[in-house]
Write a protein that holds these residues in place. Structure first.
Motif, PDB file in Angstrom:
ATOM      1  N   GLY A  41     -57.358 -20.254   6.437  1.00  0.00           N
ATOM      2  CA  GLY A  41     -58.091 -19.890   7.749  1.00  0.00           C
ATOM      3  C   GLY A  41     -58.902 -18.614   7.995  1.00  0.00           C
ATOM      4  O   GLY A  41     -59.913 -18.435   8.301  1.00  0.00           O
ATOM      5  N   GLY A  42     -57.986 -17.582   7.232  1.00  0.00           N
ATOM      6  CA  GLY A  42     -58.408 -16.233   7.051  1.00  0.00           C
ATOM      7  C   GLY A  42     -59.670 -16.124   6.252  1.00  0.00           C
ATOM      8  O   GLY A  42     -60.601 -15.471   6.446  1.00  0.00           O
ATOM      9  N   MET A  43     -59.497 -16.745   5.228  1.00  0.00           N
ATOM     10  CA  MET A  43     -60.540 -16.898   4.079  1.00  0.00           C
ATOM     11  C   MET A  43     -62.047 -17.382   4.644  1.00  0.00           C
ATOM     12  O   MET A  43     -63.137 -16.938   4.206  1.00  0.00           O
ATOM     13  CB  MET A  43     -60.338 -17.591   2.966  1.00  0.00           C
ATOM     14  CG  MET A  43     -59.171 -17.119   2.127  1.00  0.00           C
ATOM     15  SD  MET A  43     -58.516 -18.042   0.806  1.00  0.00           S
ATOM     16  CE  MET A  43     -59.975 -18.270  -0.306  1.00  0.00           C
ATOM     17  N   ILE A  44     -61.881 -18.439   5.734  1.00  0.00           N
ATOM     18  CA  ILE A  44     -63.128 -19.004   6.219  1.00  0.00           C
ATOM     19  C   ILE A  44     -63.523 -18.700   7.427  1.00  0.00           C
ATOM     20  O   ILE A  44     -64.389 -19.329   8.098  1.00  0.00           O
ATOM     21  CB  ILE A  44     -62.915 -20.581   6.093  1.00  0.00           C
ATOM     22  CG1 ILE A  44     -61.876 -21.097   6.785  1.00  0.00           C
ATOM     23  CG2 ILE A  44     -62.823 -20.916   4.573  1.00  0.00           C
ATOM     24  CD1 ILE A  44     -61.780 -22.672   6.807  1.00  0.00           C
ATOM     25  N   GLY A  45     -62.880 -17.526   8.138  1.00  0.00           N
ATOM     26  CA  GLY A  45     -63.254 -17.181   9.141  1.00  0.00           C
ATOM     27  C   GLY A  45     -62.620 -17.703  10.486  1.00  0.00           C
ATOM     28  O   GLY A  45     -63.184 -17.784  11.440  1.00  0.00           O
ATOM     29  N   CYS A  46     -61.587 -18.667  10.206  1.00  0.00           N
ATOM     30  CA  CYS A  46     -60.906 -19.547  11.259  1.00  0.00           C
ATOM     31  C   CYS A  46     -59.441 -19.101  11.349  1.00  0.00           C
ATOM     32  O   CYS A  46     -58.464 -19.874  11.603  1.00  0.00           O
ATOM     33  CB  CYS A  46     -61.133 -20.799  11.090  1.00  0.00           C
ATOM     34  SG  CYS A  46     -62.807 -21.398  11.012  1.00  0.00           S
ATOM     35  N   GLU A  47     -59.047 -17.658  11.466  1.00  0.00           N
ATOM     36  CA  GLU A  47     -57.868 -17.316  11.207  1.00  0.00           C
ATOM     37  C   GLU A  47     -56.967 -17.657  12.569  1.00  0.00           C
ATOM     38  O   GLU A  47     -55.740 -18.052  12.461  1.00  0.00           O
ATOM     39  CB  GLU A  47     -57.791 -15.571  11.262  1.00  0.00           C
ATOM     40  CG  GLU A  47     -56.183 -14.918  11.068  1.00  0.00           C
ATOM     41  CD  GLU A  47     -56.516 -13.590  10.786  1.00  0.00           C
ATOM     42  OE1 GLU A  47     -55.277 -13.165  11.024  1.00  0.00           O
ATOM     43  OE2 GLU A  47     -57.440 -13.288  10.887  1.00  0.00           O
ATOM     44  N   THR A  48     -57.618 -17.478  13.798  1.00  0.00           N
ATOM     45  CA  THR A  48     -56.992 -17.850  15.015  1.00  0.00           C
ATOM     46  C   THR A  48     -56.580 -19.239  15.022  1.00  0.00           C
ATOM     47  O   THR A  48     -55.565 -19.719  15.389  1.00  0.00           O
ATOM     48  CB  THR A  48     -57.892 -17.502  16.238  1.00  0.00           C
ATOM     49  OG1 THR A  48     -58.076 -15.898  16.317  1.00  0.00           O
ATOM     50  CG2 THR A  48     -57.224 -17.822  17.572  1.00  0.00           C
ATOM     51  N   ARG A  49     -57.688 -20.177  14.980  1.00  0.00           N
ATOM     52  CA  ARG A  49     -57.322 -21.614  14.708  1.00  0.00           C
ATOM     53  C   ARG A  49     -56.297 -22.078  13.403  1.00  0.00           C
ATOM     54  O   ARG A  49     -55.614 -22.792  13.933  1.00  0.00           O
ATOM     55  CB  ARG A  49     -58.769 -22.508  14.363  1.00  0.00           C
ATOM     56  CG  ARG A  49     -59.589 -22.232  15.713  1.00  0.00           C
ATOM     57  CD  ARG A  49     -61.019 -22.945  15.362  1.00  0.00           C
ATOM     58  NE  ARG A  49     -60.973 -24.186  15.337  1.00  0.00           N
ATOM     59  CZ  ARG A  49     -62.073 -25.099  14.843  1.00  0.00           C
ATOM     60  NH1 ARG A  49     -62.938 -24.540  14.470  1.00  0.00           N
ATOM     61  NH2 ARG A  49     -61.882 -26.366  14.346  1.00  0.00           N
ATOM     62  N   ALA A  50     -56.399 -21.357  12.473  1.00  0.00           N
ATOM     63  CA  ALA A  50     -55.597 -21.693  11.327  1.00  0.00           C
ATOM     64  C   ALA A  50     -54.133 -21.225  11.782  1.00  0.00           C
ATOM     65  O   ALA A  50     -53.033 -22.078  11.486  1.00  0.00           O
ATOM     66  CB  ALA A  50     -55.746 -20.981  10.257  1.00  0.00           C
ATOM     67  N   ARG A  51     -53.726 -20.267  12.478  1.00  0.00           N
ATOM     68  CA  ARG A  51     -52.720 -19.581  12.945  1.00  0.00           C
ATOM     69  C   ARG A  51     -51.883 -20.718  13.956  1.00  0.00           C
ATOM     70  O   ARG A  51     -50.817 -21.128  13.884  1.00  0.00           O
ATOM     71  CB  ARG A  51     -52.600 -18.278  13.571  1.00  0.00           C
ATOM     72  CG  ARG A  51     -51.365 -17.600  13.797  1.00  0.00           C
ATOM     73  CD  ARG A  51     -51.333 -16.169  14.275  1.00  0.00           C
ATOM     74  NE  ARG A  51     -52.405 -15.359  13.841  1.00  0.00           N
ATOM     75  CZ  ARG A  51     -53.464 -14.966  14.250  1.00  0.00           C
ATOM     76  NH1 ARG A  51     -53.689 -15.219  15.718  1.00  0.00           N
ATOM     77  NH2 ARG A  51     -54.126 -14.384  13.748  1.00  0.00           N
ATOM     78  N   ALA A  52     -52.942 -21.137  14.636  1.00  0.00           N
ATOM     79  CA  ALA A  52     -52.337 -22.277  15.929  1.00  0.00           C
ATOM     80  C   ALA A  52     -51.928 -23.431  15.355  1.00  0.00           C
ATOM     81  O   ALA A  52     -50.977 -24.045  15.736  1.00  0.00           O
ATOM     82  CB  ALA A  52     -53.786 -22.157  16.802  1.00  0.00           C
ATOM     83  N   LEU A  53     -52.723 -23.916  14.220  1.00  0.00           N
ATOM     84  CA  LEU A  53     -52.268 -25.033  13.584  1.00  0.00           C
ATOM     85  C   LEU A  53     -50.849 -24.840  12.758  1.00  0.00           C
ATOM     86  O   LEU A  53     -50.083 -25.868  12.996  1.00  0.00           O
ATOM     87  CB  LEU A  53     -53.357 -25.213  12.514  1.00  0.00           C
ATOM     88  CG  LEU A  53     -53.081 -26.671  11.676  1.00  0.00           C
ATOM     89  CD1 LEU A  53     -52.648 -27.812  12.528  1.00  0.00           C
ATOM     90  CD2 LEU A  53     -53.862 -26.892  10.763  1.00  0.00           C
TER      91      LEU A  53
END
Length: 200
Positions: A41-53
């Motif tokens: 998620g951090g690599m593709i700019g979706c850190e917040t969404r990845a952390r939530a998942l």
């Protein structure tokens, strides 16, 4: 380019030499899977969404663990990843069995990353460990419980006597990702809870 495991090391090296950017994950435990999701998620700019998942998946596993704590007994579980030769389950599968309320019959093999290092040379060793449940997930082909039951020396295995030879689809358990932590673990828990509910 994304890859998984040291099995793809050679192709990854070839791509790197060709100028392709490559990141190879090597996640083989539940904690590693959750970390991989956050990292990707951090690599593709979706850190917040990845952390939530990842947090949602961790919460779901906590619920699985809580349900398992209420079981009246824990079955011995043999997870078979392949049938010829016999290959037992990998690390994250062993962890999910434990979370769902079971005890892996081959915990010492679960730590091995490669299938060849999880081969059970003597099929009678499974019988000696007397699993209450056999879960089959033969990657690429249908699990055949009647073949398992017919193995020499397996007639008295508790799982064979009680008919607890069940398939877990490889698509939901043998890939170290969200499916294993949701559909996969729930499928395992369903079999364990069914077994635990039977009168003894």
């Amino acid at each position: 380019m994304l890859g998984f495991s040291d099995l793809q090391a050679d192709i990854a090296a070839t791509l790197v030499r060709a100028g392709v950017e490559v990141h190879v994950f090597n996640h083989r435990s539940v904690a590693d899977i959750l970390r991989m999701i956050r990292t990707l998620g951090g690599m593709i700019g979706c850190e917040t969404r990845a952390r939530a998942l990842a947090d949602e998946l961790a919460a779901g596993l906590a619920q699985v663990r809580e349900r398992a704590a209420a079981l009246p007994r824990r079955p011995r579980v043999y997870f078979e990843e392949w049938d010829d030769p016999l290959i037992s389950g990998i690390g994250w599968v062993s962890e999910l069995i434990a979370l769902a309320g079971g005890e892996n019959c081959f915990p010492e093999l679960a730590r091995a990353a490669l299938g060849r290092d999880r081969i059970i040379a003597d099929p009678l060793e499974v019988a000696r460990r007397a699993p209450d449940i056999v879960l089959g997930s033969w990657c690429g082909k249908k699990f055949r419980p009647e073949r398992v039951a017919a193995r020499p020396g397996w007639a008295d295995v508790p799982a064979v006597r009680a008919g607890y030879l069940r398939e877990i689809k490889s698509s939901i358990i043998l890939q170290p990702g969200p499916a294993a932590l949701t559909d996969g673990v729930r499928a395992i828990q369903q079999v364990i809870e069914e077994w635990a509910a039977q009168p003894r």
